[in-house]
Design an enzyme around this catalytic site. Structure first.
Site, PDB file in Angstrom:
ATOM      1  CB  CYS A  31     -27.965 -18.351   1.492  1.00  0.00           C
ATOM      2  SG  CYS A  31     -27.949 -16.906   2.550  1.00  0.00           S
ATOM      3  CB  CYS A  37     -28.200 -12.848   2.333  1.00  0.00           C
ATOM      4  SG  CYS A  37     -29.696 -13.143   3.232  1.00  0.00           S
ATOM      5  CB  CYS A  85     -27.837 -16.448  10.428  1.00  0.00           C
ATOM      6  SG  CYS A  85     -29.017 -16.108   9.105  1.00  0.00           S
TER       7      CYS A  85
HETATM    8  S1  SF4 Z   1     -28.627 -19.772   7.885  1.00  0.00           S
HETATM    9 FE1  SF4 Z   1     -28.788 -17.610   7.332  1.00  0.00          FE
HETATM   10  S2  SF4 Z   1     -26.943 -17.184   6.134  1.00  0.00           S
HETATM   11 FE2  SF4 Z   1     -27.214 -19.376   6.234  1.00  0.00          FE
HETATM   12  S3  SF4 Z   1     -28.365 -19.918   4.393  1.00  0.00           S
HETATM   13 FE3  SF4 Z   1     -29.845 -19.648   6.034  1.00  0.00          FE
HETATM   14  S4  SF4 Z   1     -30.478 -17.549   5.852  1.00  0.00           S
HETATM   15 FE4  SF4 Z   1     -28.584 -17.711   4.696  1.00  0.00          FE
END
Ligand code: SF4
Length: 140
Positions: free
Chosen positions: A53, A55, A83
């Site tokens: 991920c 973020c 998410c």
């Molecule tokens: S689902 Fe969303 S929060 Fe989870 S790894 Fe993927 S991009 Fe990141």
């Protein structure tokens, strides 16, 4: 951010399309959001061979990928359909928070956002207790 290879970008773009269909989620209607997250995921595929991920901050990315927690689709997505990156959202562009524990940061930030397709996704919903234990013991 590092520019990812076209191959990794296409791989992640395809994954996002299929995963949206599978989970009944949408990509963000806000311009640029989806592209930025896909680029981040693809750059991590280039660097780590895993779609970690993009973020979140990790003190050690190599150490982090030994856990499954933040490999997309991450545990929070597969358990709660939440998410953090706004990659998989409601048609209005909000992250789904309905299934989160009430004290989760997502609930505090966005309030209650209902899941428009509760019959889809959450393949790991039975692992919520395990995930909350990890959140306490290995804050991530
Ligand atoms: S689902 Fe969303 S929060 Fe989870 S790894 Fe993927 S991009 Fe990141």
């Amino acid at each position: 951010m590092k520019v990812p290879s076209a191959k990794s970008f296409e791989r992640m773009e395809k994954f996002v399309k299929i995963y949206c269909e599978k989970t009944g989620t949408s990509t963000s209607p806000q311009e640029g959001v989806t592209d930025a997250v896909i680029k981040g995921l693809a750059a991590n595929v280039d660097e780590l061979k895993r779609p970690l991920c993009p973020c979140r901050f990790y003190p050690d990315k190599q150490e982090e990928i030994k856990h499954r927690t933040w490999i997309c689709a991450c545990d929070d997505m597969q358990i709660y359909k939440y998410c953090h990156c706004l990659l998989f959202v409601s048609p209005e562009g909000l992250p789904i928070t309905e299934h989160l524990p009430e004290d989760h940061e997502g609930r505090k930030t966005y309030g209650l956002v209902k899941d428009p397709t509760p019959d889809k996704g959450r393949a790991l919903r039975h692992k919520a207790a395990e995930r909350e234990k990890e959140r306490r013991e290995r804050p991530s």
